[in-house]
Motif scaffolding. Structure first.
Motif, short mmCIF file in Angstrom:
data_model
loop_
_atom_site.label_atom_id
_atom_site.label_comp_id
_atom_site.label_asym_id
_atom_site.label_seq_id
_atom_site.Cartn_x
_atom_site.Cartn_y
_atom_site.Cartn_z
N GLU A 327 0.83 -1.20 0.00
CA GLU A 327 0.00 0.00 0.00
C GLU A 327 0.87 1.25 0.00
OE1 GLU A 327 -2.95 0.12 3.05
OE2 GLU A 327 -3.72 -1.89 2.61
N ASN A 328 0.31 2.31 -0.53
CA ASN A 328 0.96 3.61 -0.61
C ASN A 328 1.44 4.06 0.77
OD1 ASN A 328 1.69 6.27 -1.14
ND2 ASN A 328 -0.17 6.75 -2.29
N ILE A 329 2.72 4.46 0.86
CA ILE A 329 3.25 4.98 2.12
C ILE A 329 2.44 6.18 2.60
CG2 ILE A 329 5.25 6.17 3.13
CD1 ILE A 329 7.02 4.36 1.43
N TYR A 330 1.90 6.96 1.66
CA TYR A 330 1.11 8.14 2.01
C TYR A 330 -0.06 7.77 2.94
CZ TYR A 330 -2.06 12.12 1.39
OH TYR A 330 -2.90 13.17 1.60
N ASN A 331 -0.61 6.58 2.77
CA ASN A 331 -1.72 6.17 3.63
C ASN A 331 -1.31 6.18 5.10
OD1 ASN A 331 -2.99 5.68 1.18
ND2 ASN A 331 -2.77 3.45 1.29
N GLY A 332 -0.02 5.93 5.36
CA GLY A 332 0.45 5.86 6.74
C GLY A 332 1.05 7.14 7.27
N VAL A 333 1.36 8.11 6.37
CA VAL A 333 1.99 9.35 6.85
C VAL A 333 1.05 10.55 6.77
CG1 VAL A 333 4.26 8.51 6.12
CG2 VAL A 333 3.00 10.07 4.63
N LYS A 334 -0.06 10.42 6.08
CA LYS A 334 -0.91 11.59 5.85
C LYS A 334 -1.41 12.22 7.14
CE LYS A 334 -5.02 8.74 4.98
NZ LYS A 334 -6.06 8.37 3.97
N ASP A 335 -1.58 11.41 8.18
CA ASP A 335 -2.02 11.94 9.47
C ASP A 335 -0.86 12.14 10.44
OD1 ASP A 335 -4.73 11.94 8.66
OD2 ASP A 335 -4.89 9.81 9.14
N ARG A 336 0.38 11.94 9.95
CA ARG A 336 1.57 12.10 10.79
C ARG A 336 2.60 12.92 10.02
NH1 ARG A 336 2.49 6.06 13.16
NH2 ARG A 336 3.90 7.15 14.58
N PRO A 337 2.31 14.18 9.78
CA PRO A 337 3.15 14.98 8.88
C PRO A 337 4.55 15.26 9.40
CG PRO A 337 1.50 16.36 9.96
CD PRO A 337 1.14 14.93 10.28
N TYR A 338 4.76 15.06 10.68
CA TYR A 338 6.08 15.39 11.25
C TYR A 338 7.20 14.62 10.56
CZ TYR A 338 9.91 15.76 14.63
OH TYR A 338 11.13 15.98 15.22
N VAL A 339 6.96 13.35 10.21
CA VAL A 339 8.01 12.53 9.60
C VAL A 339 8.44 13.11 8.26
CG1 VAL A 339 6.30 10.96 8.56
CG2 VAL A 339 8.65 10.20 8.89
N VAL A 340 7.50 13.72 7.54
CA VAL A 340 7.82 14.35 6.26
C VAL A 340 8.50 15.70 6.46
CG1 VAL A 340 6.82 15.36 4.16
CG2 VAL A 340 6.02 13.14 5.00
N ASN A 341 7.90 16.54 7.30
CA ASN A 341 8.42 17.89 7.48
C ASN A 341 9.80 17.90 8.13
OD1 ASN A 341 6.16 19.10 6.33
ND2 ASN A 341 5.02 19.05 8.24
N LEU A 342 10.07 16.92 9.01
CA LEU A 342 11.40 16.81 9.61
C LEU A 342 12.45 16.56 8.54
CD1 LEU A 342 13.34 16.53 12.05
CD2 LEU A 342 12.73 14.09 12.10
N ALA A 343 12.15 15.67 7.61
CA ALA A 343 13.10 15.38 6.53
C ALA A 343 13.31 16.60 5.64
CB ALA A 343 12.61 14.19 5.70
#
Length: 428
Positions: A327-343
């Motif tokens: 499944e799309n990784i986005y499904n697991g990060v869309k509600d946890r934006p910190y992991v994206v914004n930190l990078a």
């Protein structure tokens, strides 16, 4: 300016690139599928002990795990993944990395006798690497940039943290994994090996600055069609030709939703193989889409086509095996934006302009995200992955090491000052 030890990076990359660690799907029932992967992972588990990590090799999952203890309190653990396997290649030849110092954009003869050249006219990204230390294959095998460059960059980051205890960080877990290229490694990963880890990153393909937190949703399907064989001279009203039915099914698939007509954020249904006779036929399919609803619609379309043919020819003639792959990784990060914004924050602090992309494929991160640890993908440097034209530069691996250290440091800072609460921004 070098961030880490260039000699260390080059030495580690070349050493591990020379190890034949290709994964083999034909051995899918073995864990891992080739013994040299075990050899390399155990070697890595021993090496990271030099940088203050506790480490072990998990015999059940075939992951080598390392843990660097926190040097400051109140910071949630994070993780990093690099895989040791490469794609299959012609293993009649040993892997011989070639080092080209101060590369100036010239055409390089990798295997002149067989006409194998690395030419900027064919691969224009090479022109962006002038002045760097370029590493290539000898034109007979893959180089192993995918993912030995990720391994080397991660080792350099761990060495840097060992030598710079002033860089604050929480618990850092690292995993060197098997069989990523055949989609089996991440499925076997045990989250118990990453206790308390709230998010992680894979260090897979991409140029410095590339970042992916959107991948395909993926399914595979196998359709078997049963015919009825009768002598053609007596076939009227009796013969049922499985080849004819297969052709009818293939013609009913959407002709504009195929890989060769899809790009960007578009999905597709691809026929991967088809064999037939009058007696029986088989069709293999893969289904890909970024959007979950569109993905489900494509799965449903295949089911309805088979059901429609079943009404026409009899349902007992059809067997459809439709199975989810990832499944799309986005499904697991869309509600946890910190992991994206930190990078993305860390990229900018390391002097990189973020290049957020949709990844038209999948990584170990798909399976690990599904296990509850959101795991988008950073980069490992290099280019021309999965072939004899693979390359990487020491400078690109050094930039990966810098980004990893920056992520650890920035995560510690934001954990103490308050995590950024920005929502997830879509880049597509």
């Amino acid at each position: 300016m070098a961030f880490s030890d260039f000699d260390f990076l080059e030495k580690n990359f070349i050493h591990y690139a020379k190890e034949d660690t290709q994964s083999k799907y034909a051995n899918k029932d073995q864990v891992p599928t080739t013994p040299n992967q075990v050899k390399m992972m155990k070697e890595l588990a021993d090496q990271v002990k030099d940088y203050d990590l506790e480490s072990y090799y998990n015999e059940k999952t075939a992951f080598a795990i390392g843990h660097l203890a926190a040097n400051t309190a109140g910071v949630a653990p994070i993780g990093f993944f690099a895989h040791v396997d490469t794609v299959e290649f012609d293993d009649r030849f040993p892997i011989r990395p070639q080092v080209h110092r101060d590369y100036q954009g010239q055409k390089l003869a990798l295997d002149e006798a067989n006409g194998i050249f690395l030419d900027p006219e064919e691969f224009p990204d090479l022109l962006t690497l002038k002045g760097q230390t370029l590493i290539t294959s000898d034109g007979k095998t893959v180089l192993g940039t995918d993912d030995k460059a990720g391994v080397a960059g991660l080792l350099a980051a761990l060495k840097y943290l060992h030598e710079h205890p002033e860089v604050e960080h929480g618990d850092i877990y690292v995993a060197f994994g098997p069989d990523e290229e055949i989609g089996l490694g991440g499925q076997r990963f045990d989250p118990a090996d990453f206790p308390g880890v709230e998010f992680a990153y894979t260090l897979d393909n991409g140029r410095p600055g590339d970042f992916e937190y959107e991948t395909f949703n993926a399914s595979a399907a196998d359709l078997t069609i049963k015919g009825t064989v009768v002598h053609p001279g007596e076939a009227y009203g009796l013969l049922v030709n499985a080849t004819t039915i297969m052709t009818e099914f293939l013609a009913a698939l959407p002709q504009d939703q195929v890989p060769e007509k899809s790009r960007g954020h578009e999905g597709f249904i691809m026929v991967t193989d088809a064999q037939s006779s009058v007696d029986s036929a088989h069709v293999g399919l893969i289904i890909r889409d970024f959007d979950w609803d569109e993905f489900l619609a494509k799965e449903d379309l295949v089911k309805k086509l088979v059901a429609s043919l079943g009404e026409k020819y009899g349902p007992d003639r059809f067997q459809l095996d439709l199975r989810r792959q990832y499944e799309n990784i986005y499904n697991g990060v869309k509600d946890r934006p910190y992991v994206v914004n930190l990078a993305l924050d860390s990229y900018e602090k390391a002097g990189l302009a973020p290049n957020v992309q949709t990844f038209r494929g999948g990584t170990d991160g798909n399976f690990i995200t599904k296990k509850g640890i959101p795991t988008p993908n950073l980069f490992n440097g290099g280019g021309n992955y999965h072939g004899r034209y693979e390359y990487v530069t020491v400078e690109q691996m050094d930039k990966l090491a810098e980004v990893l250290v920056t992520i650890a440091d920035e995560h510690a800072r934001q954990s103490k000052e308050g995590q950024d609460k920005r929502p997830l921004e879509k880049y597509w």
